[in-house]
Design a protein around this motif. Structure first.
Motif, PDB file in Angstrom:
ATOM      1  N   GLY A 123       1.055   8.975  -6.104  1.00 36.31           N
ATOM      2  CA  GLY A 123       1.176  10.679  -5.583  1.00 36.31           C
ATOM      3  C   GLY A 123       2.152  11.119  -6.954  1.00 36.31           C
ATOM      4  N   ALA A 124       2.629  10.367  -7.102  1.00 42.62           N
ATOM      5  CA  ALA A 124       3.800  11.639  -8.468  1.00 42.62           C
ATOM      6  C   ALA A 124       2.797  11.285  -9.284  1.00 42.62           C
ATOM      7  N   TYR A 125       2.491  10.999  -9.757  1.00 43.11           N
ATOM      8  CA  TYR A 125       1.142  11.093 -10.748  1.00 43.11           C
ATOM      9  C   TYR A 125       0.807  11.530 -10.597  1.00 43.11           C
ATOM     10  N   ARG A 126       0.247  12.172  -9.384  1.00 44.94           N
ATOM     11  CA  ARG A 126      -1.198  13.684  -8.969  1.00 44.94           C
ATOM     12  C   ARG A 126      -0.410  13.983  -9.648  1.00 44.94           C
ATOM     13  N   LYS A 167      14.082  10.476  -9.920  1.00 49.76           N
ATOM     14  CA  LYS A 167      13.783  12.097  -9.171  1.00 49.76           C
ATOM     15  C   LYS A 167      11.856  12.165  -9.552  1.00 49.76           C
ATOM     16  N   TRP A 168      11.096  11.551 -10.409  1.00 50.18           N
ATOM     17  CA  TRP A 168      10.010  11.181 -10.832  1.00 50.18           C
ATOM     18  C   TRP A 168       9.292  11.034  -9.160  1.00 50.18           C
ATOM     19  N   LEU A 169       9.760  10.890  -8.199  1.00 51.58           N
ATOM     20  CA  LEU A 169       8.755   9.473  -7.488  1.00 51.58           C
ATOM     21  C   LEU A 169       9.446  10.450  -6.227  1.00 51.58           C
ATOM     22  N   ASP A 170      10.521  11.758  -6.117  1.00 54.14           N
ATOM     23  CA  ASP A 170      10.258  12.678  -5.319  1.00 54.14           C
ATOM     24  C   ASP A 170       9.101  13.510  -5.368  1.00 54.14           C
ATOM     25  N   ARG A 171       8.813  14.222  -6.436  1.00 54.89           N
ATOM     26  CA  ARG A 171       6.976  14.676  -6.264  1.00 54.89           C
ATOM     27  C   ARG A 171       6.320  13.887  -5.150  1.00 54.89           C
ATOM     28  N   ALA A 172       5.938  12.757  -4.927  1.00 55.56           N
ATOM     29  CA  ALA A 172       5.154  12.231  -4.076  1.00 55.56           C
ATOM     30  C   ALA A 172       5.252  13.346  -2.527  1.00 55.56           C
ATOM     31  N   GLN A 196       9.055   7.354   2.928  1.00 60.11           N
ATOM     32  CA  GLN A 196       7.949   6.470   1.692  1.00 60.11           C
ATOM     33  C   GLN A 196       8.858   6.064   0.567  1.00 60.11           C
ATOM     34  N   VAL A 197       9.025   7.165  -0.106  1.00 64.78           N
ATOM     35  CA  VAL A 197       9.713   7.500  -1.583  1.00 64.78           C
ATOM     36  C   VAL A 197      10.981   7.002  -1.262  1.00 64.78           C
ATOM     37  N   GLU A 198      11.581   7.112  -0.755  1.00 66.77           N
ATOM     38  CA  GLU A 198      13.304   6.103  -0.860  1.00 66.77           C
ATOM     39  C   GLU A 198      13.111   5.278  -0.981  1.00 66.77           C
ATOM     40  N   GLU A 199      11.808   4.522  -0.432  1.00 68.65           N
ATOM     41  CA  GLU A 199      11.847   2.755   0.116  1.00 68.65           C
ATOM     42  C   GLU A 199      11.316   2.522  -0.931  1.00 68.65           C
ATOM     43  N   MET A 200      10.321   3.239  -1.843  1.00 71.92           N
ATOM     44  CA  MET A 200      10.251   3.388  -3.296  1.00 71.92           C
ATOM     45  C   MET A 200      11.253   2.929  -4.092  1.00 71.92           C
ATOM     46  N   LYS A 201      11.155   3.486  -3.903  1.00 69.41           N
ATOM     47  CA  LYS A 201      13.234   3.545  -4.592  1.00 69.41           C
ATOM     48  C   LYS A 201      13.732   2.245  -4.436  1.00 69.41           C
ATOM     49  N   ILE A 202      14.502   1.564  -3.631  1.00 71.78           N
ATOM     50  CA  ILE A 202      15.209   0.984  -3.086  1.00 71.78           C
ATOM     51  C   ILE A 202      14.826  -0.290  -3.943  1.00 71.78           C
ATOM     52  N   VAL A 203      13.386   0.046  -4.239  1.00 76.29           N
ATOM     53  CA  VAL A 203      12.619  -1.544  -4.686  1.00 76.29           C
ATOM     54  C   VAL A 203      13.155  -1.643  -6.255  1.00 76.29           C
ATOM     55  N   LEU A 204      12.473  -0.338  -6.721  1.00 75.84           N
ATOM     56  CA  LEU A 204      12.691  -0.306  -8.153  1.00 75.84           C
ATOM     57  C   LEU A 204      14.746  -0.207  -8.140  1.00 75.84           C
ATOM     58  N   ARG A 205      14.854   0.316  -7.445  1.00 73.30           N
ATOM     59  CA  ARG A 205      16.851  -0.203  -8.066  1.00 73.30           C
ATOM     60  C   ARG A 205      17.143  -2.123  -7.793  1.00 73.30           C
ATOM     61  N   MET A 206      16.603  -2.534  -7.351  1.00 73.26           N
ATOM     62  CA  MET A 206      16.807  -3.977  -7.505  1.00 73.26           C
ATOM     63  C   MET A 206      15.831  -4.743  -7.841  1.00 73.26           C
ATOM     64  N   VAL A 207      15.375  -4.187  -8.710  1.00 72.49           N
ATOM     65  CA  VAL A 207      14.305  -5.019 -10.613  1.00 72.49           C
ATOM     66  C   VAL A 207      15.090  -5.675 -10.896  1.00 72.49           C
ATOM     67  N   PRO A 208      16.245  -4.473 -11.904  1.00 66.98           N
ATOM     68  CA  PRO A 208      17.249  -5.012 -12.205  1.00 66.98           C
ATOM     69  C   PRO A 208      18.258  -6.303 -11.766  1.00 66.98           C
ATOM     70  N   VAL A 209      18.971  -6.016 -10.095  1.00 67.70           N
ATOM     71  CA  VAL A 209      19.239  -7.092  -9.977  1.00 67.70           C
ATOM     72  C   VAL A 209      19.180  -8.800  -9.711  1.00 67.70           C
ATOM     73  N   PHE A 210      17.486  -8.678  -9.075  1.00 71.21           N
ATOM     74  CA  PHE A 210      16.444  -9.449  -9.101  1.00 71.21           C
ATOM     75  C   PHE A 210      16.370 -10.410 -10.146  1.00 71.21           C
ATOM     76  N   ILE A 211      15.887  -9.261 -11.556  1.00 72.83           N
ATOM     77  CA  ILE A 211      15.529  -9.974 -12.552  1.00 72.83           C
ATOM     78  C   ILE A 211      17.272 -10.795 -13.619  1.00 72.83           C
ATOM     79  N   THR A 216       0.724  -0.731  -0.479  1.00 74.15           N
ATOM     80  CA  THR A 216       0.352  -0.126   0.219  1.00 74.15           C
ATOM     81  C   THR A 216       1.071   1.019   0.148  1.00 74.15           C
ATOM     82  N   ARG A 217       1.849   1.566   1.099  1.00 76.70           N
ATOM     83  CA  ARG A 217       2.620   2.550   1.175  1.00 76.70           C
ATOM     84  C   ARG A 217       3.458   2.922  -0.244  1.00 76.70           C
ATOM     85  N   MET A 218       4.001   1.753  -1.004  1.00 80.44           N
ATOM     86  CA  MET A 218       4.672   1.918  -2.204  1.00 80.44           C
ATOM     87  C   MET A 218       3.127   2.189  -3.475  1.00 80.44           C
ATOM     88  N   LEU A 219       2.290   2.062  -3.599  1.00 83.27           N
ATOM     89  CA  LEU A 219       1.306   2.285  -4.569  1.00 83.27           C
ATOM     90  C   LEU A 219       0.873   3.954  -4.256  1.00 83.27           C
TER      91      LEU A 219
END
Length: 562
Positions: A254-257, A291-296, A313-328, A246-249
């Motif tokens: 928030g960033a989109y709005r 940086k686009w996430l920082d708007r939230a 909360q934003v940084e938590e989302m950034k951490i997850v996104l940065r890990m995605v390429p390593v995950f895959i 929920t936090r990441m969503l």
């Protein structure tokens, strides 16, 4: 009295560092890890034999079923991780989900004991096409049993490692080193359980029957849960912080709005003005990038959880996104492993299993890599890490992703060795006129130990490296999900391996049967399949190296130590 922020004891009171957590509390967790892996590995790694000999499945169906079970167990880790991060403590999650593994073994033991729940007795090694495969109500019982078992095992995986990590304080340099050591000994516990399971449980399967093996497994899991429950007064428990999903969503919404909102000239002051860390379990500093996430986290006068988010909360989302390429990219490393494990057991079933006067069940060959892991983990933790730490000044000796890279190379090497040995095995079978026979090939099953020995390096390096990477990099409020992401990585690799088998069979069929499609593996082309895996693994390794070199770790994981 040392207090750890966000941690409470079983009475929901602040913990005392001198009484709660640490190596002593982790000992209870290690015991359950030994018990669950003793039973799960001892049974599942030889389950292809049960599916073939008792349930009369063909080679492809049996192999796919086992890899799917491994994959589902890892996928279920997400369920256990989500609930413990969001609503209940990890200790509670262990006591809630652990009994499912017990119930799964009970159901499998019941089916293995009652002939009416099995297909008619038939020697599938002689009558390839005349043995009736398990079907109807009985196959439902079989799959319900294994998937209930997998559900419990998966949920425990997500919580045992993260619960163990909770017993150490990341902000204490000494405990941070102990935490890194915990993950090495966590893997040691897995290996210790595996080596006992691959000797004791497999021997019982071969000599006392699968019903007795499943019954004993249920009892051992129950004992492990009782022991962990007895340590309740020693644990540090992290207070759940709500759903991380929920936090990441909320960050994304928030960033989109506020996508058209202009960034302030002095953005650091704006971000730091609203940086509450309670909802993620800790305060995370603002970082550059994405940086686009920082708007939230920029306030324009409007409020609400789905409009304005904290910097943490934003940084938590950034951490997850940065890990995605390593995950895959790291997932590709695990694709060959379930295939090597299941196919090697089937290869061993056609070979000479005598070592002098001793009968060596093919599944017991897993003892070779596991024994190697036990020795290497101790050497790595007690000798290599302290030595490397003096040079690199990194708490873990070398970085997590460097450790993973070593295991990647080992996995590729194992598939190459496997291809060479399988070519030799088929050559011996052909020389003795056994290609169309169910008779034993006069070649020692110990040859297969070579690929297993090299594969053992993977758990010492890639397994521990990824487990610690996903657990330590995420925020405190989603440690269980971080661990679950790691096991999901393995699970998805297992599912992909099943897809690879089906694709290869379809492409290589040419009006007949595919490379891995027959009941007689002497007529299959496992050697060619191993070479294909080697090529895919090498390409995957190049891709992994690209992303691993670009990854930036969280600062507390790289703090120099003396």
């Amino acid at each position: 009295m040392g207090v750890v922020h966000g941690m409470v004891d079983w009475k929901r009171k602040p913990v005392n560092k001198d009484k709660h957590g640490g190596i002593g509390a982790a000992t209870f967790i290690h015991f359950l890890v030994v018990m669950t892996n003793l039973t799960f590995i001892g049974n599942v790694f030889n389950l292809v034999t049960y599916f073939r000999q008792t349930m009369h499945m063909d080679v492809a169906t049996a192999s796919t079923a086992v890899t799917n079970i491994m994959g589902v167990a890892s996928a279920f880790a997400l369920v256990g991780g989500f609930f413990s991060d969001s609503y209940i403590t990890r200790f509670t999650a262990i006591l809630v989900f652990g009994p499912f593994e017990f119930l799964g073994y009970v159901l499998l033991a019941t089916q293995a004991h009652l002939p009416s729940l099995q297909p008619p007795v038939c020697d599938i090694s002689v009558q390839f096409d005349n043995c009736k495969q398990v079907h109807g109500y009985n196959v439902v019982i079989l799959y319900v049993g294994v998937y209930v078992l997998s559900f419990g095992e998966g949920c425990l995986r997500a919580n045992l490692a993260s619960f163990g990590g909770d017993q150490f304080d990341d902000n204490d340099p000494i405990e941070l080193q102990q935490k890194s050591s915990f993950f090495n000994w966590y893997t040691f516990s897995i290996s210790l359980g595996a080596i006992i399971g691959l000797t004791l449980i497999v021997w019982i399967q071969e000599n006392k029957g699968w019903d007795f093996a499943f019954t004993l497994s249920a009892g051992l899991v129950l004992i492990g849960l009782i022991v962990v429950a007895s340590g309740v007064s020693f644990y540090r428990n992290l207070i759940p912080t709500g759903s991380p999903l929920t936090r990441m969503l909320q960050v994304l919404v928030g960033a989109y709005r506020k996508r058209k909102l202009q960034f302030p000239e002095i953005d650091e002051e704006i971000y730091l003005a609203y940086n509450k860390g309670e909802n993620v379990g800790e305060v995370l500093p603002h970082t550059k990038g994405l940086k686009w996430l920082d708007r939230a986290s920029i306030s324009d006068g409007k409020t609400g959880n789905w409009y304005l988010c904290s910097v943490s909360q934003v940084e938590e989302m950034k951490i997850v996104l940065r890990m995605v390429p390593v995950f895959i990219s790291s997932m590709i490393c695990y694709i060959p492993i379930p295939l090597l494990l299941t196919l090697t057991i089937q290869q061993g079933g056609t070979m000479n299993t005598k070592l002098g006067a001793i009968h060596v069940p093919p599944a017991s060959l897993f003892v070779i890599p596991v024994s190697f892991q036990l020795v290497m983990l101790v050497i790595y933790d007690r000798l290599f890490v302290p030595f490397a730490r003096k040079i690199t000044r990194c708490p873990t000796g070398i970085t997590h992703l460097q450790r993973v890279g070593v295991g990647y190379v080992a996995t590729i090497s194992a598939t190459v060795i496997g291809a060479v040995i399988e070519k030799k095995r088929k050559g011996v079978a052909e020389a003795h006129g056994l290609l169309d026979s169910g008779n034993q090939v006069p070649m020692s099953v110990m040859w297969l130990g070579l690929q297993f020995f090299v594969l053992g390096i993977n758990d010492v390096t890639t397994f521990v490296g990824l487990l610690e990477f996903f657990n330590t990099e995420v925020s405190r409020g989603m440690k269980s999900l971080g661990t679950a992401i790691f096991f999901c990585n393995i699970g998805l690799a297992s599912f992909i391996s099943s897809i690879v088998v089906n694709i290869v069979n379809k492409v290589t069929r040419h009006g007949g049967i595919g490379w891995l499609e027959g009941n007689n593996i002497n007529r299959d082309y496992i050697d060619r399949f191993y070479w294909l895996l080697s090529v895919l693994g090498f390409l995957g390794f190049l891709n992994y190296m690209y992303w691993a070199r670009r990854y930036t770790y969280r600062q507390h994981n790289l703090t120099p130590v003396s």
